[in-house]
Design an enzyme around this catalytic site. Structure first.
Site, PDB file in Angstrom:
ATOM      1  N   GLU A   1       0.819  -1.215   0.000  1.00 31.09           N
ATOM      2  CA  GLU A   1       0.000   0.000   0.000  1.00 31.09           C
ATOM      3  C   GLU A   1       0.847   1.258   0.000  1.00 31.09           C
ATOM      4  O   GLU A   1       0.508   2.259  -0.635  1.00 31.09           O
ATOM      5  CB  GLU A   1      -0.954  -0.003   1.197  1.00 31.09           C
ATOM      6  CG  GLU A   1      -2.045  -1.064   1.111  1.00 31.09           C
ATOM      7  CD  GLU A   1      -1.566  -2.479   1.363  1.00 31.09           C
ATOM      8  OE1 GLU A   1      -0.438  -2.647   1.874  1.00 31.09           O
ATOM      9  OE2 GLU A   1      -2.302  -3.435   1.037  1.00 31.09           O
TER      10      GLU A   1
ATOM     11  N   HIS B   1     -11.388  -5.390   8.090  1.00 37.22           N
ATOM     12  CA  HIS B   1     -12.160  -5.236   6.851  1.00 37.22           C
ATOM     13  C   HIS B   1     -13.435  -4.421   7.086  1.00 37.22           C
ATOM     14  O   HIS B   1     -14.298  -4.389   6.220  1.00 37.22           O
ATOM     15  CB  HIS B   1     -12.566  -6.596   6.273  1.00 37.22           C
ATOM     16  CG  HIS B   1     -11.445  -7.415   5.719  1.00 37.22           C
ATOM     17  ND1 HIS B   1     -10.469  -7.967   6.496  1.00 37.22           N
ATOM     18  CD2 HIS B   1     -11.154  -7.775   4.439  1.00 37.22           C
ATOM     19  CE1 HIS B   1      -9.631  -8.653   5.722  1.00 37.22           C
ATOM     20  NE2 HIS B   1     -10.021  -8.543   4.476  1.00 37.22           N
TER      21      HIS B   1
HETATM   22  C1  LIG Z   1      -1.822  -4.957   4.202  1.00 33.95           C
HETATM   23  C2  LIG Z   1      -2.826  -5.784   3.479  1.00 33.95           C
HETATM   24  N1  LIG Z   1      -3.159  -5.465   2.220  1.00 33.95           N
HETATM   25  C3  LIG Z   1      -4.084  -6.183   1.567  1.00 33.95           C
HETATM   26  C4  LIG Z   1      -4.694  -7.245   2.163  1.00 33.95           C
HETATM   27  C5  LIG Z   1      -5.749  -8.047   1.421  1.00 33.95           C
HETATM   28  N2  LIG Z   1      -5.203  -9.371   1.122  1.00 33.95           N
HETATM   29  C6  LIG Z   1      -5.443 -10.413   1.940  1.00 33.95           C
HETATM   30  S1  LIG Z   1      -4.587 -11.746   1.492  1.00 33.95           S
HETATM   31  C7  LIG Z   1      -3.919 -10.990   0.179  1.00 33.95           C
HETATM   32  C8  LIG Z   1      -2.976 -11.745  -0.702  1.00 33.95           C
HETATM   33  C9  LIG Z   1      -1.932 -12.431   0.098  1.00 33.95           C
HETATM   34  O1  LIG Z   1      -1.097 -13.141  -0.752  1.00 33.95           O
HETATM   35  P1  LIG Z   1       0.070 -14.016  -0.167  1.00 33.95           P
HETATM   36  O2  LIG Z   1       0.930 -13.182   0.722  1.00 33.95           O
HETATM   37  O3  LIG Z   1       0.726 -14.660  -1.325  1.00 33.95           O
HETATM   38  O4  LIG Z   1      -0.646 -15.091   0.756  1.00 33.95           O
HETATM   39  P2  LIG Z   1      -1.737 -16.176   0.309  1.00 33.95           P
HETATM   40  O5  LIG Z   1      -3.061 -15.536   0.499  1.00 33.95           O
HETATM   41  O6  LIG Z   1      -1.456 -16.549  -1.103  1.00 33.95           O
HETATM   42  O7  LIG Z   1      -1.567 -17.323   1.229  1.00 33.95           O
HETATM   43  C10 LIG Z   1      -4.365  -9.676   0.089  1.00 33.95           C
HETATM   44  C11 LIG Z   1      -3.992  -8.725  -0.964  1.00 33.95           C
HETATM   45  C12 LIG Z   1      -4.332  -7.540   3.483  1.00 33.95           C
HETATM   46  N3  LIG Z   1      -4.902  -8.551   4.164  1.00 33.95           N
HETATM   47  N4  LIG Z   1      -3.399  -6.803   4.114  1.00 33.95           N
END
Ligand SMILES: Cc1ncc(C[n+]2csc(CCOP(=O)(O)OP(=O)(O)O)c2C)c(N)n1
Ligand SMILES: [Mg+2]
Lengths: 359, 323
Positions: B59, B128
């Site tokens: 972000e 959220h």
């Molecule tokens: C700071 C933040 N930005 C956005 C989100 C929304 N979000 C939740 S999971 C995710 C993707 C996470 O990807 P990864 O780190 O590869 O973990 P995975 O979900 O694939 O296990 C996003 C963008 C969040 N939870 N926290």
């Protein structure tokens, strides 16, 4: 002489047990037969509970949920390397790690059902709670590890992160602190190829995630995350190194998110069914079963007992979670501070009075 | 055309991108996926990956690079996926986006819009459902805009994108699809900094914004015309339209303010201060505020205890009327 850029070679992905159950015995981590069975049972329980939660969600009995389907070996293998005194920091996709650590899983269910009380980890269990803001937990684990080192405790902290999390600033800061302070922290990166809809190739221009560790002055490993023995072996060595004062390790576990990102997501919008099918062949549980069968540790009777036991535990988990009486409104006021400040106590009284009047 | 808020915002983005090639979108999962709320659905296909940019998961990166793009003459529209994830970007927003015009004595400016879905009521996970709007209101140099429905959303977003200063555009996610109304297909603007008198009345002024407008309307309908209520939708939280508030309160002498965010230093607190400064002697009753509590937004099972509901709002109105 012309200027030369810094270069280094990335080794092949480390694997002990291949997808057909063929094992490189020379590399096998030391495990008793009981431990082997425990690992297998944890894998099965993790997958079955995960599937059950998805069903509960569909039936409206659980909130939005992030499935671990396909990532069980990364989770079980890494957590299995820890001792009871070590600490574990999850993000939100570690059902197998929690099971391996012995978290009462009805609490995990309660949390995903939308009840904060599910995050009240029992005393004595050094597992931190789910951390939704991506990447933030890396610093907490590093801080715990720094404190372990300052206090001279021979312990380690293990932290989970996704491939997407490596893009957050907090990831960089945690890796840097870990390197500078030689913190006994183990970063377990669940590289499941996707961060919601973003494939790894759009997340980073780096060839691997493991190589990032090099820049922070410590070792990174590229491991088959669907090979529970490879993950365990590398994690165990990392824990031993950490406890001996050798500092941090980063482990990239190459795996795959077989499910949608969460129950609120539809992966069909951004990836092909073919890709998912291809990864099915690399299933992390199947290969352990094959290996155990050859060893004479697995047969149909055993399988039946494992499934029955898991089913029974799952029924207990669900029953206990659903039998938990709904939280009172007090719940949102009572844990903000050690002692509730006067104005907050007034607000709490106001809510209670309002609800009483309504009834 | 009948649209919900998701469609109205999508229409605003699409039209602004067509009109002005310097408008680009940046955010997590906004491309192929169309955004987790589908707000940018179809835009990637229409404008391509150079203008609908799926960013890495960062972000501070989204806002910081948007600032850079804005300095270089583009009009970036960033998306933060959920309210709770705006905090990694706060350094860039408050220490930079908000200050660059002032710091450079007008040499550089940051015409950036940051879209942030916010507030609760959708039974989501932790982080959220938060209402962090006043953090931005408190930062000099930022504008903060909150639509209360599809029509407002389209006109306000177009104004935000065209605004020469950074705008935090907060989208109440609970009403993304809950309100459908007539929205012009062609472009139009709604001025930033002007509240809207949604309904004129003489007995009491009720002030709110965002998703709470719908809840306040429900409360008002249960009162069955018992009082003549003047209902104000703030639309812009910063700069706040003090004149509309004061002239209404001078007329009615009574006021109830509803905001979902925590009570302490919420919008209601600032509005009460302005009423004290400019209309204290017109008041017939102390101003009442119906707000969230000074607690953390609970997880889904208990969020209803937190959210202002029609009952609490009605009670607030009765209290000032019965004073
Ligand atoms: C700071 C933040 N930005 C956005 C989100 C929304 N979000 C939740 S999971 C995710 C993707 C996470 O990807 P990864 O780190 O590869 O973990 P995975 O979900 O694939 O296990 C996003 C963008 C969040 N939870 N926290
Ligand atoms: Mg991932």
């Amino acid at each position: 002489m012309p200027a030369e850029p810094v270069k280094f070679a990335v080794p092949k992905m480390y694997q002990i047990l291949d997808e057909n159950g063929k094992c490189n015995e020379a590399e096998m981590p030391k495990l008793t037969n009981d431990e082997l069975r425990k690992i297998y049972e944890n894998l099965v329980y993790a997958r079955m509970l995960d599937g059950r939660i998805l069903n509960l969600q569909r039936e409206g009995r659980c909130g939005t949920y992030a499935s671990s389907l396909g990532q069980e070996a990364t989770q079980v293998g890494s957590a299995f390397a820890l001792g009871k005194d070590d600490w574990l920091f999850p993000y939100f996709r570690e059902i197998g790690a929690h099971i391996t650590r012995g978290l009462p899983m009805h609490l995990y269910l309660l949390y995903w059902m939308g009840d904060e009380r599910g995050s009240k980890v029992p005393e004595g269990l050094n597992d931190f709670v789910i951390s939704i803001p991506v990447g933030t937990q890396n610093l907490h684990a590093t801080g715990v590890a720094m404190a372990m080192r300052l206090k001279g405790d021979k312990k380690a902290a293990m932290v989970y992160l996704g491939d997407g999390a490596t893009s957050e600033g907090d990831f960089h800061e945690a890796m840097n602190f870990a390197g500078v302070f030689k913190a006994p922290v183990i970063f377990v990166c669940q590289n499941n190829q996707w961060a919601i809809s973003l494939p790894l190739s759009k997340q980073t221009a780096s060839k691997t995630l493991a190589q990032k560790a090099v820049a922070y002055g410590f070792d990174g490993y590229l491991v088959d995350g669907n090979d529970v023995f490879a993950v365990l072996k590398v994690a165990r060595e990392a824990a031993e190194r950490a406890k001996a004062g050798g500092g941090p390790t980063f482990i990239e576990c190459v795996t795959y998110r077989m499910s949608d990102h969460t129950t609120a997501d539809d992966a069909g919008r951004y990836r092909t069914p073919q890709e998912v099918e291809n990864w099915k062949k690399r299933d992390p549980i199947e290969r352990v079963r094959k290996y155990m069968e050859v060893k004479g540790l697995w047969d149909e009777v055993y399988e039946k007992s494992v499934v029955e036991k898991a089913n029974k535990m799952i029924e207990d988990d669900v029953r206990e979670a659903e039998a938990t009486p709904p939280a009172e409104p007090d719940d949102m006021f009572d844990y903000l501070y050690d002692k509730i400040p006067k104005n907050l106590a007034d607000q709490k009284a106001e809510v209670l009075a309002f609800l009483k009047r309504g009834a | 055309m009948i649209m919900n808020m998701v469609q109205a915002i999508n229409s605003a983005l699409s039209q602004e991108m067509e009109r002005d090639p310097s408008v680009v979108l940046l955010g997590e999962d906004i491309g192929k996926d169309g955004g987790v709320f589908r707000v940018t659905e179809g835009l990637y296909q229409k404008f391509g990956d150079q203008r609908v940019i799926d960013t890495p998961l960062a972000e501070s990166g989204i806002v910081g690079t948007s600032i850079g793009m804005a300095l270089y003459g583009m009009r970036p529209v960033g998306e933060i996926q959920f309210d709770g994830f705006v905090f990694p970007a706060i350094d860039q927003l408050i220490n930079h986006a908000a200050r660059i015009r002032n710091r450079t004595r007008g040499r550089f400016s940051v015409p950036l819009t940051l879209r942030v879905p916010f507030s609760g009521g959708i039974r989501a996970l932790e982080h959220h459902s938060d209402s962090p709007e006043t953090y931005f209101v408190h930062a000099p140099g930022l504008k903060v805009v909150v639509p209360s429905g599809p029509y407002e959303a389209k006109g306000l977003l177009i104004s935000s994108i065209r605004d020469p200063d950074p705008v935090v555009f907060m989208e109440p996610k609970r009403i993304y699809r809950a309100i459908k109304e007539e929205v012009p297909e062609e472009e139009y603007t709604i001025p930033i900094g002007e509240a809207k008198i949604v309904q004129a009345g003489g007995d009491v002024t009720v002030i709110t914004y965002g998703a709470m407008l719908k809840t306040v309307r429900e409360a008002i309908s249960t009162l069955n015309d018992k009082y003549s209520i003047e209902l104000i939708d703030l639309r812009t939280l910063s700069p706040l339209d003090t004149d509309s508030i004061i002239s209404s309160v001078q007329k009615t002498g009574r006021c109830v303010i509803v905001n979902e965010a925590a009570k302490t230093l919420g919008m209601a607190a600032e509005i009460i201060a302005r009423i004290n400064e400019k209309a204290l002697l017109n008041l017939e009753a102390p101003v009442e505020r119906v707000t969230g509590y000074d607690t953390i937004m609970p997880l889904p099972k208990t969020e209803h205890y937190y959210l202002p509901n029609p009952d609490r709002i009605r009670q607030g109105i009765e209290k000032v009327m019965g004073f």
